[in-house]
Motif scaffolding. Structure first.
Motif, PDB file in Angstrom:
ATOM      1  N   ALA A   1      40.595  39.600  39.844  1.00  0.00           N
ATOM      2  CA  ALA A   1      41.112  40.959  40.032  1.00  0.00           C
ATOM      3  C   ALA A   1      41.772  41.455  38.745  1.00  0.00           C
ATOM      4  O   ALA A   1      42.076  40.687  37.832  1.00  0.00           O
ATOM      5  N   THR A   2      41.983  42.763  38.689  1.00  0.00           N
ATOM      6  CA  THR A   2      42.646  43.385  37.543  1.00  0.00           C
ATOM      7  C   THR A   2      43.944  44.047  38.006  1.00  0.00           C
ATOM      8  O   THR A   2      44.214  44.160  39.205  1.00  0.00           O
TER       9      THR A   2
ATOM     10  N   ASP B   1      44.773  47.187  37.770  1.00  0.00           N
ATOM     11  CA  ASP B   1      44.494  48.440  38.481  1.00  0.00           C
ATOM     12  C   ASP B   1      44.143  48.183  39.946  1.00  0.00           C
ATOM     13  O   ASP B   1      44.430  49.022  40.813  1.00  0.00           O
ATOM     14  N   ASP B   2      43.528  47.048  40.232  1.00  0.00           N
ATOM     15  CA  ASP B   2      43.212  46.718  41.622  1.00  0.00           C
ATOM     16  C   ASP B   2      44.475  46.523  42.449  1.00  0.00           C
ATOM     17  O   ASP B   2      44.550  46.950  43.607  1.00  0.00           O
TER      18      ASP B   2
ATOM     19  N   THR C   1      36.573  44.866  43.509  1.00  0.00           N
ATOM     20  CA  THR C   1      37.041  46.255  43.417  1.00  0.00           C
ATOM     21  C   THR C   1      36.732  47.017  44.698  1.00  0.00           C
ATOM     22  O   THR C   1      37.537  47.846  45.154  1.00  0.00           O
TER      23      THR C   1
ATOM     24  N   PHE D   1      39.280  46.022  47.338  1.00  0.00           N
ATOM     25  CA  PHE D   1      40.543  46.733  47.146  1.00  0.00           C
ATOM     26  C   PHE D   1      40.420  48.195  47.575  1.00  0.00           C
ATOM     27  O   PHE D   1      41.370  48.770  48.115  1.00  0.00           O
ATOM     28  N   GLY D   2      39.263  48.797  47.322  1.00  0.00           N
ATOM     29  CA  GLY D   2      39.056  50.175  47.781  1.00  0.00           C
ATOM     30  C   GLY D   2      39.102  50.279  49.293  1.00  0.00           C
ATOM     31  O   GLY D   2      39.695  51.216  49.851  1.00  0.00           O
TER      32      GLY D   2
END
Length: 611
Positions: free
Chosen positions: A322-323, A325-326, A289, A292-293
């Motif tokens: 990963a999800t 939203d990522d 996460t 990705f940010g």
């Protein structure tokens, strides 16, 4: 810049006022020192006795009786010069971590060394730095903060390097001590590490987060060289990025065009690029996460291409965790573009596929001899395929999403990655619904991505009635639904047909499993079936050898018997047979018929075992 000058003038004024309190009032001053706009009315003798620089200036102007000296670019400004002047006058003051760096630099500038006076300011400051500051991590951090305005002189005097080495050594020692504290004996008497115990060796993470980014980079590099754990390095990077990137408002205010915003954006860009360069090479050292940010920030701040590609490669190597939203990375700075950054996600998927291929490029013997139903990367492929299908369904309603980009993302993964095509069918159906003006040729092209044989019963029933699909696709759905119905009916037959039905269903499930497996797993499955066929063939050869032995024994018995007995027995048996094949004696059996029945039973057993 005006604010900075005003601040310096205010400091010079306050220093001049304090100077009047401790300076000799009964002796008239004979020299005036100017420092950054501030003036100090002092005496030559105390200054010349301690400062080599002032001594040289006075000596050069001995004939003109110099009474005014301007010290340009004095490190630390008027406030630091006041401390140096106090030292020249013999007035005591405390050396602390907040002024030791300035004192070291000003003593070098004024040449206040042992050459001109014993126990001069330079040696006093150096002694405090070595014996006090370098033994304490918090003091080292404070000195580094003071050095931010003293570069490059502080670097030339090795103040920065000594503090950085001290911080790295202290952090490494704390890590080792924390590791020893987590050691414990198991029930069997063996020494092992308690993973559940809280790690207290990373308390320094919060302390060093206040350092400027260029010095922070040097601290992290030194810690890596000292062997600090990658997890600790990653935790420090996450903490530093959260403080530096979330406390600024320019990231979330793209309409602002002031100079302050531009300077803040440049600083944030530098922070992102520096943190990416410091990321540990080990996987899972930082949360995905967080990666990705960083990628979102890199895209938003228009960071270097190398920075973004490095992040995409790191994310691709662990995309299976990963999800959705990522993956939903907003698209920035492009009016009329897609809502989400589709190109970046496609490059991430390409990195994942290439990484998966590189892991599969092993020795063929070691790969294909494996009897495992799935390779280690197969689970990651299944997870990523579901993630991609959900991502396609999320971006499908976007009116600006081109068909080529949609298909490029769907085709990035290999064909064996999807065991079921329900998610892909759902995404394509959403895209067709949102793009109703799509030509029939494009509809056929996008529907070719779906393997209708891999649809579930519910998805197949929906597809059979879906008017958005081309006619050719609906025909394929109906055909496979008919095959599925036929197989279901065959499975409901009586026990008499159980074996052939089971054999057929085994073939269907085997073909479905073969389609779901990767090429190397499919090859391993074929090798297992080949071994089973070889075993069955060996059994049939053994049975054939037994039959040949029985035949030889029968011939031998016939040769040993006398011709008379053979003829009489043969005549009786021939006489017992009628023209229509009915035996006159129901109790007697023909040897030829018995041999025929025996051979028939053997053949039936052979066929049954082969099946």
């Amino acid at each position: 810049m005006d604010k900075q000058q005003h601040h310096q003038l205010s400091l010079a004024k306050s220093s001049r006022q304090r100077c009047n309190e401790w300076i000799f009032r009964d002796v008239k001053s004979d020299i005036t020192i100017e420092v950054n706009g501030g003036t100090f009315a002092l005496h030559k003798f105390p200054l010349v006795s301690r400062s080599g620089r002032i001594r040289k200036l006075v000596a050069e102007h001995r004939d003109s009786d110099i009474s005014r000296v301007e010290l340009l670019n004095l490190p630390g400004g008027a406030e630091t010069f006041e401390l140096a002047a106090k030292f020249c006058y013999g007035i005591n003051f405390e050396i602390t971590s907040s002024n030791v760096a300035q004192l070291c630099c000003v003593s070098d500038y004024l040449e206040m060394t042992e050459e001109f006076s014993k126990d001069n300011l330079g040696s006093r400051a150096e002694e405090y730095l070595e014996s006090i500051v370098c033994k304490n991590l918090e003091m080292c951090v404070e000195v580094l903060q003071q050095c931010e305005n003293l570069l490059p002189l502080a670097d030339e005097l090795k103040i920065v390097s000594r503090c950085i080495d001290a911080i790295a050594s202290k952090a490494c020692a704390e890590q080792i001590a924390s590791s020893f504290s987590r050691l414990e004996y198991s029930s069997s008497g063996r020494l092992h590490m308690n993973r559940q115990a809280k790690c207290d060796g990373d308390w320094w993470i919060e302390d060093i987060s206040v350092i400027r980014i260029d010095l922070y980079q040097r601290v992290m590099t030194a810690m890596k060289c000292r062997g600090v754990r990658p997890e600790s390095i990653g935790a420090s990077l996450v903490n530093y990025a959260q403080k530096e990137l979330t406390k600024k408002s320019s990231l979330w205010n793209p309409s602002g065009h002031t100079n302050i915003d531009l300077l803040s954006t440049d600083h944030e860009r530098l922070v992102v690029e520096t943190i990416v360069s410091l990321l540990p090479v080990e996987k899972l050292a930082v949360p995905i996460t967080f990666l990705f940010g960083l990628l979102r920030s890199a895209v938003m701040l228009d960071c270097s291409i190398a920075c973004r590609l490095d992040l995409e490669r790191r994310i691709g190597s662990q995309l299976d965790i990963a999800t959705l939203d990522d993956l939903l990375i907003p698209s920035f700075r492009h009016a009329g573009d897609t809502l989400f950054d589709v190109d970046t996600v496609q490059r991430i998927l390409v990195n994942f596929s290439q990484q998966d291929d590189s892991e599969d490029d092993m020795d063929d013997a070691s790969v294909f001899e494996s009897d495992s139903p799935h390779s280690p990367s197969q689970g990651a492929l299944f997870k990523v395929s579901k993630l991609v299908d959900n991502y396609l369904a999320e971006i499908a309603p976007d009116a600006n999403l081109k068909l080529a980009k949609f298909m490029a993302i769907a085709e990035t993964l290999p064909t064996h990655a999807r065991t079921i095509h329900d998610g892909l069918y759902r995404a394509i159906d959403i895209y067709l619904k949102a793009h109703q003006g799509l030509p029939d040729a494009d509809k056929k092209k996008i529907c070719k991505l779906i393997d209708f044989q891999k649809l579930s019963q519910e998805a197949g029933a929906h597809a059979a009635q879906n008017e958005r699909l081309p006619l050719q696709s609906i025909v394929q759905v109906l055909y496979f639904e008919q095959l599925r119905l036929r197989n279901a009916l065959c499975c409901s037959y009586a026990d008499d047909d159980r074996k052939p039905v089971n054999h057929q269903s085994w073939r269907i499930s085997s073909s479905a499993l073969s389609a779901a497996m990767s090429p190397k797993d499919n090859y391993a499955s074929l090798r297992r079936e080949n071994r089973e066929l070889k075993l069955e063939l060996a059994r049939m050869r053994m049975r054939l050898n037994d039959l040949e032995k029985e035949h030889v024994c029968m011939k031998r018995d016939m040769a040993k018997s006398s011709s008379r007995k053979f003829m009489s027995s043969f005549t009786k048996k021939i006489g017992g047979l009628s023209l229509f094949g009915h035996s006159s004696s129901r109790g007697s059996r023909s040897p030829s018929r018995q041999s025929y029945r025996t051979d028939s039973k053997v053949i039936e057993r052979t066929c049954a075992s082969t099946d």
